[in-house]
Design an enzyme around this catalytic site. Structure first.
Site, mmCIF file in Angstrom:
data_model
loop_
_atom_site.group_PDB
_atom_site.id
_atom_site.type_symbol
_atom_site.label_atom_id
_atom_site.label_comp_id
_atom_site.label_asym_id
_atom_site.label_seq_id
_atom_site.Cartn_x
_atom_site.Cartn_y
_atom_site.Cartn_z
ATOM 1 N N LYS A 11 18.505 41.137 59.320
ATOM 2 C CA LYS A 11 19.741 41.543 59.994
ATOM 3 C C LYS A 11 20.532 42.516 59.112
ATOM 4 O O LYS A 11 20.211 42.700 57.927
ATOM 5 C CB LYS A 11 20.541 40.278 60.329
ATOM 6 C CG LYS A 11 19.819 39.357 61.333
ATOM 7 C CD LYS A 11 20.620 38.087 61.610
ATOM 8 C CE LYS A 11 19.928 37.221 62.662
ATOM 9 N NZ LYS A 11 20.724 35.980 62.969
ATOM 10 N N TYR A 51 19.013 38.505 72.615
ATOM 11 C CA TYR A 51 19.794 37.266 72.551
ATOM 12 C C TYR A 51 20.232 36.808 73.947
ATOM 13 O O TYR A 51 21.239 36.101 74.080
ATOM 14 C CB TYR A 51 21.001 37.448 71.635
ATOM 15 C CG TYR A 51 20.675 37.385 70.146
ATOM 16 C CD1 TYR A 51 20.011 36.273 69.610
ATOM 17 C CD2 TYR A 51 21.046 38.401 69.270
ATOM 18 C CE1 TYR A 51 19.715 36.199 68.250
ATOM 19 C CE2 TYR A 51 20.752 38.322 67.908
ATOM 20 C CZ TYR A 51 20.091 37.222 67.410
ATOM 21 O OH TYR A 51 19.807 37.140 66.061
ATOM 22 N N ASN A 114 23.743 35.290 58.678
ATOM 23 C CA ASN A 114 22.642 34.463 58.154
ATOM 24 C C ASN A 114 21.357 35.241 57.877
ATOM 25 O O ASN A 114 20.268 34.681 57.825
ATOM 26 C CB ASN A 114 22.415 33.235 59.036
ATOM 27 C CG ASN A 114 21.964 33.590 60.438
ATOM 28 O OD1 ASN A 114 21.763 34.770 60.746
ATOM 29 N ND2 ASN A 114 21.778 32.591 61.278
ATOM 30 N N HIS A 117 16.308 36.801 61.255
ATOM 31 C CA HIS A 117 15.930 36.192 62.535
ATOM 32 C C HIS A 117 14.450 35.853 62.511
ATOM 33 O O HIS A 117 13.650 36.590 61.940
ATOM 34 C CB HIS A 117 16.183 37.174 63.690
ATOM 35 C CG HIS A 117 15.476 36.769 64.956
ATOM 36 N ND1 HIS A 117 16.022 35.866 65.841
ATOM 37 C CD2 HIS A 117 14.252 37.092 65.454
ATOM 38 C CE1 HIS A 117 15.150 35.661 66.831
ATOM 39 N NE2 HIS A 117 14.080 36.400 66.623
ATOM 40 N N GLU A 128 9.514 38.810 72.154
ATOM 41 C CA GLU A 128 10.250 39.616 71.178
ATOM 42 C C GLU A 128 9.379 40.742 70.623
ATOM 43 O O GLU A 128 9.862 41.853 70.375
ATOM 44 C CB GLU A 128 10.781 38.709 70.056
ATOM 45 C CG GLU A 128 11.885 37.779 70.573
ATOM 46 C CD GLU A 128 12.278 36.673 69.603
ATOM 47 O OE1 GLU A 128 11.744 36.613 68.474
ATOM 48 O OE2 GLU A 128 13.132 35.847 69.991
HETATM 49 P P1 DAT Z 1 18.478 31.107 65.092
HETATM 50 O O1 DAT Z 1 18.875 32.475 64.585
HETATM 51 O O2 DAT Z 1 18.336 30.128 63.957
HETATM 52 O O3 DAT Z 1 17.279 31.130 65.993
HETATM 53 P P2 DAT Z 1 20.062 30.788 67.498
HETATM 54 O O4 DAT Z 1 18.954 31.464 68.206
HETATM 55 O O5 DAT Z 1 20.557 29.496 68.048
HETATM 56 O O6 DAT Z 1 19.706 30.544 65.950
HETATM 57 O O7 DAT Z 1 21.325 31.761 67.420
HETATM 58 C C1 DAT Z 1 21.122 33.135 67.161
HETATM 59 C C2 DAT Z 1 22.168 33.600 66.184
HETATM 60 O O8 DAT Z 1 23.468 33.425 66.742
HETATM 61 C C3 DAT Z 1 22.204 32.818 64.870
HETATM 62 O O9 DAT Z 1 21.262 33.278 63.933
HETATM 63 C C4 DAT Z 1 23.605 33.051 64.425
HETATM 64 C C5 DAT Z 1 24.393 33.080 65.719
HETATM 65 N N1 DAT Z 1 24.947 31.761 66.016
HETATM 66 C C6 DAT Z 1 24.267 30.675 66.444
HETATM 67 N N2 DAT Z 1 25.072 29.620 66.607
HETATM 68 C C7 DAT Z 1 26.314 30.063 66.254
HETATM 69 C C8 DAT Z 1 27.615 29.451 66.194
HETATM 70 N N3 DAT Z 1 27.796 28.174 66.527
HETATM 71 N N4 DAT Z 1 28.638 30.233 65.777
HETATM 72 C C9 DAT Z 1 28.468 31.513 65.452
HETATM 73 N N5 DAT Z 1 27.275 32.149 65.489
HETATM 74 C C10 DAT Z 1 26.231 31.437 65.877
HETATM 75 MG MG MG Z 2 17.019 31.969 67.859
#
Ligand code: DAT
Ligand code: MG
Length: 150
Positions: A11, A51, A114, A117, A128
């Site tokens: 990212k 997303y 974070n 991805h 993807e």
């Molecule tokens: P991951 O990236 O571990 O697959 P995800 O697909 O649930 O997690 O979410 C995608 C991204 O969205 C994640 O890397 C960071 C952001 N995100 C997820 N949950 C969040 C939250 N509660 N608050 C803020 N950002 C969040």
């Molecule tokens: Mg995810």
């Protein structure tokens, strides 16, 4: 299977913080085969597709804005259990819950920054890889595989 593929993306914060080489090195050294790699400045439309499952979440606009804040590194890594193992290497979504030794557990503190991805299922990995690479991945024999797979 040893030909399973996962979509891994560094990212904007990962690029800005100079973690590109480090993250690539972890997947290389683990024994995965690099199948595709590029730097991209994704459009809002592409990110909203990527997303799409999170479109209803309150953090969605912030997430898209963050992902638009700079170029990203897009990769396809191939190997045994690549999707699940890739997720383990990334760590938990919230870096504070990520174990040390994982990418997020070593290099991040907050969920909105974070660093990386990784696809969460084989089915989503396929989607993807199509979305980000139009399925343009390289096919070649990794000679080191004979020293990685028994
Ligand atoms: P991951 O990236 O571990 O697959 P995800 O697909 O649930 O997690 O979410 C995608 C991204 O969205 C994640 O890397 C960071 C952001 N995100 C997820 N949950 C969040 C939250 N509660 N608050 C803020 N950002 C969040
Ligand atoms: Mg995810």
């Amino acid at each position: 299977s040893t030909t399973e593929q996962t979509y891994i993306m560094i990212k904007p914060d990962g690029v800005q913080r100079g973690l590109v080489g480090e993250i690539i090195a972890r997947f290389e050294k683990r024994g995965f085969k690099l199948a595709a790699l590029k730097m991209e400045t994704p459009s809002k439309e592409l990110l909203e597709k990527h997303y799409g499952d999170l479109a209803d979440k309150p953090f969605f606009p912030k997430l898209v804005k963050y992902m638009l804040s700079g170029p990203v590194i897009c990769m396809v890594w191939e190997g045994l259990d690549a999707v699940k193992t890739g997720r383990v290497m990334l760590g938990a979504t919230n870096p504070l819950a990520s174990n040390p030794g994982t990418i997020r557990g070593d290099y991040a503190l907050q969920v909105g920054m974070n660093v990386c991805h990784g696809s969460d299922s084989v089915e989503n990995a396929k989607k993807e890889i199509e979305l980000w690479f139009n399925n343009d991945v390289k096919q070649y024999k990794l000679d080191a595989a004979q020293w990685i797979y028994e």
